[in-house]
Every structure is written in C-alpha cells, then in structure tokens.
Motif scaffolding. Structure first.
Motif, PDB file in Angstrom:
ATOM      1  N   UNK A  75       0.825  -1.216   0.000  1.00 44.83           N
ATOM      2  CA  UNK A  75       0.000   0.000   0.000  1.00 44.83           C
ATOM      3  C   UNK A  75       0.860   1.267   0.000  1.00 44.83           C
ATOM      4  N   UNK A  76       1.966   1.235   0.716  1.00 49.15           N
ATOM      5  CA  UNK A  76       2.872   2.393   0.702  1.00 49.15           C
ATOM      6  C   UNK A  76       3.420   2.596  -0.711  1.00 49.15           C
ATOM      7  N   UNK A  77       3.838   1.505  -1.334  1.00 44.09           N
ATOM      8  CA  UNK A  77       4.357   1.569  -2.710  1.00 44.09           C
ATOM      9  C   UNK A  77       3.283   2.063  -3.673  1.00 44.09           C
ATOM     10  N   UNK A  78       2.095   1.512  -3.566  1.00 41.93           N
ATOM     11  CA  UNK A  78       1.007   1.870  -4.479  1.00 41.93           C
ATOM     12  C   UNK A  78       0.639   3.345  -4.362  1.00 41.93           C
ATOM     13  N   UNK A  79       0.519   3.830  -3.135  1.00 39.24           N
ATOM     14  CA  UNK A  79       0.176   5.243  -2.931  1.00 39.24           C
ATOM     15  C   UNK A  79       1.225   6.165  -3.523  1.00 39.24           C
ATOM     16  N   UNK A  80       2.479   5.743  -3.445  1.00 37.50           N
ATOM     17  CA  UNK A  80       3.569   6.588  -3.944  1.00 37.50           C
ATOM     18  C   UNK A  80       3.677   6.560  -5.468  1.00 37.50           C
ATOM     19  N   UNK A  81       3.647   5.368  -6.062  1.00 41.36           N
ATOM     20  CA  UNK A  81       3.875   5.292  -7.510  1.00 41.36           C
ATOM     21  C   UNK A  81       2.677   5.781  -8.322  1.00 41.36           C
ATOM     22  N   UNK A  82       1.470   5.753  -7.745  1.00 41.62           N
ATOM     23  CA  UNK A  82       0.332   6.232  -8.517  1.00 41.62           C
ATOM     24  C   UNK A  82       0.453   7.726  -8.807  1.00 41.62           C
ATOM     25  N   UNK A  83       1.147   8.456  -7.938  1.00 43.15           N
ATOM     26  CA  UNK A  83       1.374   9.877  -8.182  1.00 43.15           C
ATOM     27  C   UNK A  83       2.337  10.076  -9.344  1.00 43.15           C
ATOM     28  N   UNK A  84       3.257   9.131  -9.519  1.00 41.76           N
ATOM     29  CA  UNK A  84       4.211   9.203 -10.632  1.00 41.76           C
ATOM     30  C   UNK A  84       3.580   8.732 -11.937  1.00 41.76           C
ATOM     31  N   UNK A  85       2.731   7.714 -11.864  1.00 44.98           N
ATOM     32  CA  UNK A  85       2.148   7.126 -13.065  1.00 44.98           C
ATOM     33  C   UNK A  85       0.907   7.879 -13.543  1.00 44.98           C
ATOM     34  N   UNK A  86       0.256   8.606 -12.645  1.00 49.47           N
ATOM     35  CA  UNK A  86      -0.904   9.392 -13.045  1.00 49.47           C
ATOM     36  C   UNK A  86      -2.214   8.639 -13.120  1.00 49.47           C
ATOM     37  N   UNK A  87      -2.231   7.399 -12.618  1.00 50.93           N
ATOM     38  CA  UNK A  87      -3.475   6.617 -12.563  1.00 50.93           C
ATOM     39  C   UNK A  87      -3.567   5.963 -11.192  1.00 50.93           C
ATOM     40  N   UNK A  88      -4.764   5.597 -10.753  1.00 52.76           N
ATOM     41  CA  UNK A  88      -4.887   4.897  -9.465  1.00 52.76           C
ATOM     42  C   UNK A  88      -4.170   3.549  -9.489  1.00 52.76           C
ATOM     43  N   UNK A  89      -3.490   3.240  -8.407  1.00 51.80           N
ATOM     44  CA  UNK A  89      -2.891   1.919  -8.220  1.00 51.80           C
ATOM     45  C   UNK A  89      -3.619   1.308  -7.033  1.00 51.80           C
TER      46      UNK A  89
ATOM     47  N   UNK B 268      13.931  -0.796   3.754  1.00 51.51           N
ATOM     48  CA  UNK B 268      13.909  -0.551   2.311  1.00 51.51           C
ATOM     49  C   UNK B 268      15.039  -1.339   1.655  1.00 51.51           C
ATOM     50  N   UNK B 269      14.681  -2.162   0.681  1.00 50.08           N
ATOM     51  CA  UNK B 269      15.646  -3.020  -0.009  1.00 50.08           C
ATOM     52  C   UNK B 269      15.290  -3.030  -1.489  1.00 50.08           C
ATOM     53  N   UNK B 270      15.370  -1.871  -2.109  1.00 58.58           N
ATOM     54  CA  UNK B 270      14.963  -1.692  -3.503  1.00 58.58           C
ATOM     55  C   UNK B 270      15.927  -2.415  -4.442  1.00 58.58           C
ATOM     56  N   UNK B 271      15.369  -3.391  -5.185  1.00 54.10           N
ATOM     57  CA  UNK B 271      16.171  -4.137  -6.153  1.00 54.10           C
ATOM     58  C   UNK B 271      15.337  -4.453  -7.383  1.00 54.10           C
ATOM     59  N   UNK B 272      16.005  -4.622  -8.505  1.00 54.14           N
ATOM     60  CA  UNK B 272      15.348  -5.057  -9.742  1.00 54.14           C
ATOM     61  C   UNK B 272      16.434  -5.528 -10.702  1.00 54.14           C
ATOM     62  N   UNK B 273      16.014  -6.181 -11.768  1.00 57.61           N
ATOM     63  CA  UNK B 273      16.978  -6.557 -12.797  1.00 57.61           C
ATOM     64  C   UNK B 273      17.600  -7.929 -12.634  1.00 57.61           C
TER      65      UNK B 273
ATOM     66  N   UNK C 259      11.386   5.764  -4.167  1.00 57.93           N
ATOM     67  CA  UNK C 259      12.214   5.196  -3.117  1.00 57.93           C
ATOM     68  C   UNK C 259      13.279   6.174  -2.616  1.00 57.93           C
ATOM     69  N   UNK C 260      13.366   7.335  -3.235  1.00 63.19           N
ATOM     70  CA  UNK C 260      14.260   8.391  -2.764  1.00 63.19           C
ATOM     71  C   UNK C 260      13.492   9.453  -1.970  1.00 63.19           C
ATOM     72  N   UNK C 261      12.184   9.315  -1.931  1.00 62.96           N
ATOM     73  CA  UNK C 261      11.338  10.285  -1.242  1.00 62.96           C
ATOM     74  C   UNK C 261      11.403  10.067   0.274  1.00 62.96           C
TER      75      UNK C 261
END
Length: 315
Positions: A50-64, A287-292, A271-273
């Motif tokens: 929920x924390x991730x969803x609330x944050x990224x929806x502001x970046x993506x411009x649609x509800x998550x 926080x353990x941000x990883x991808x790739x 994740x820098x906010x």
C-alpha cells in the motif's frame, strides 16, 4: 498499377497498425492498475504494498489499487494473477512464501517462471512474538517451554515462509510447536494478544503496533532494529541462517518490457522520497529496492535451494 496501389495500401495499413500499437504501449498506463495482495489486510505484505502503491500512482498518473485476495496460503491470489492478461494492469504482491517456497512444497498451478519480477521494495526480519503477559519472558524460556509441553505458534500456512523458517529454527534449537495457521501475520498477532495462542512467528509490520502498544513482546529477531531495542537475534542463540521475508511486485510472464521499465522508473523515484522512506520505517520494514538480472538470479538460486529442501521432505 492496381497491384501496386493494393500493395501500397496494405503497407500503409500495416504501418498505421504498428504506429497505433506503439502509441498505445507508450501511453501505459491508461487506466487503473490492480495489485493483488494474496494475504489478509494489515500484514506486512499488505502494508508495504500500500505504501508503494500510494507513492507510484502519483508518478504514473493513474490509481494503483491494492486488492486483498486471500486463500490457500497465498495460492488463490497468486494463481489469479498468473492467469491474468499480460498487459501490466494486474500485478501481484510477491514474497518468499508465494514465489519461492509454496510452489516447491505444494502443488500449485503456477511456479516462478509464471511471473516477470518487477521490483523488490522491502525486507523484514522474522521474529518470535508472545503476548505481554506471557510466561515466556525470554527466548530461552520459550525454548524450555516448547521442549517440556505443547506450545502453540501462529503462522499463515503450512508451506508459508513463516512456517518453513520457523521449522528450521525449531530444529536447530531442539523444540517443536503446534502451528495454528491464519490468513496472515496480522491475524496471528490478533490471536496472540487475545490469548488464543502462545506465540507467533511474525514480521515488524504485523507485530510492531502491538509491541508499541505494550500488548506484545518480541523475544528474538533475525537482526537488531532500533525500533525494537534490546531484542536479541537468532544468531545470538547459535541459530545458523538468515530468516526474513521480503515484499515485491511481479507481473504475469509475457508483460511488455516497456511496462516493467515504467514501473521500475516510478519506483526508483519514490524510493528516494523521504516521506516514503519514513513510512516504511514507521511499520518496521527495511527498504531493499532491487530489480533486474542480479536480483532475479538471486531468487532463482533460492528457488533451487527450496526445491531441494522440498524434495528431502517428500522422500
């Protein structure tokens, strides 16, 4: 001449379709994105997502939108997403349990290859937790009690990460418990503070509020945390291994790479906010941000280890 005109018309139409498809893909997301959490509300997976969803929806411009779809120790919700349309609009909260453990220890309609890993957000240390008024004041007390009589312990499924890891800890310490499985870590904690069970294996997002409210006590954790001062670690008792959970987001295999890239770009930014970082810290998540590729390789290695462990159990 007619043939040439026909060919030209066909090429023009094909080009139009290609351009239209490219434009549609470039516009992702165009509508709300659903993220399925296969566990109950209030647990670590639910809160971190929920924390991730609330944050990224502001970046993506649609509800998550986060949707809890429970059942089968996480299998119901995870299977639902495995069968979902591969367009990036249905995602799954992924963790050690539903991605790496359950497919190996149980028969599931999905496996690790059914999904495309998008991003890992956080990790959380496992802990053994009891009620404030429990007779077990230390982990030594708990171990002695479990060796001498039946002690109940809450978890969230026979093949969940909590149970599998708890079994490893118990085996090394030489005790056994009677598991009482709930829909999620949050539900187990309700049973602990309500006096219905003796203990629970849990993560900070689920047990933290109860500890802070002086309703529960953490006896031992995977690692020391400033939020829970004075709590010893499993290593302090000679237990070998690392015991933690993690929370991430996966998509059904076949989702366009552009979708993964956009979700990652949005995540990297949030994740820098400081507000997002504080929100995770507040619930006891690291926080353990990883991808790739490197992250995926690590998960595949763990998946193989779990597969070998499951094979030994089934013999």
């Amino acid at each position: 001449m007619k043939s040439s005109k026909k060919i030209l018309a066909t090429l023009t139409a094909a080009l139009a379709v290609t351009l239209a498809s490219g434009a549609a893909l470039a516009e992702y997301p165009e509508k709300p994105i659903n993220v399925i959490v296969p566990w109950g509300a209030g647990g670590d997976s639910d809160l971190t997502t929920r924390i991730w969803a609330d944050a990224v929806e502001k970046e993506l411009g649609v509800p998550v939108v986060v949707i809890n779809k429970t059942g089968g120790g996480g299998v119901v919700g995870t299977s639902f997403v495995a069968r979902a349309k591969k367009d990036g609009y249905t995602l799954i909260n992924a963790g050690l349990s539903n991605m790496l453990i359950t497919p190996n220890f149980s028969k599931t309609p999905y496996n690790f290859d059914s999904f495309t890993p998008v991003v890992k957000m956080t990790s959380v240390p496992l802990a053994v937790v009891v009620a404030k008024d429990s007779p077990y004041k230390t982990f030594e007390d708990f171990v002695a009690g479990a060796k001498s009589k039946r002690v109940t312990q809450g978890s969230w499924g026979a093949t969940s990460s909590g149970t599998i890891q708890a079994n490893i800890i118990a085996e090394q310490m030489g005790y056994k418990v009677k598991y009482v499985h709930a829909k999620g870590a949050a539900n187990s904690m309700v049973s602990v503070v309500g006096g219905h069970i003796d203990s629970a294996v849990s993560f900070p997002p689920a047990f933290g509020p109860h500890v802070k409210a002086d309703r529960a006590r953490a006896l031992v954790m995977n690692q020391k945390m400033d939020a829970f001062p004075g709590v010893p670690t499993f290593a302090d008792y000679g237990v070998k291994g690392s015991f933690e959970g993690w929370s991430g987001v996966f998509a059904p295999t076949g989702v366009p790479q552009d979708v993964v890239d956009k979700l990652n770009a949005a995540t990297a930014k949030v994740m820098k906010d400081p507000k997002v970082l504080a929100a995770y810290q507040n619930i006891g998540a690291i926080v353990d941000y990883r991808h790739g590729a490197e992250w995926i390789s690590d998960m595949k290695e763990t998946y193989g280890i779990m597969k070998e462990a499951a094979a030994k159990v089934k013999k």
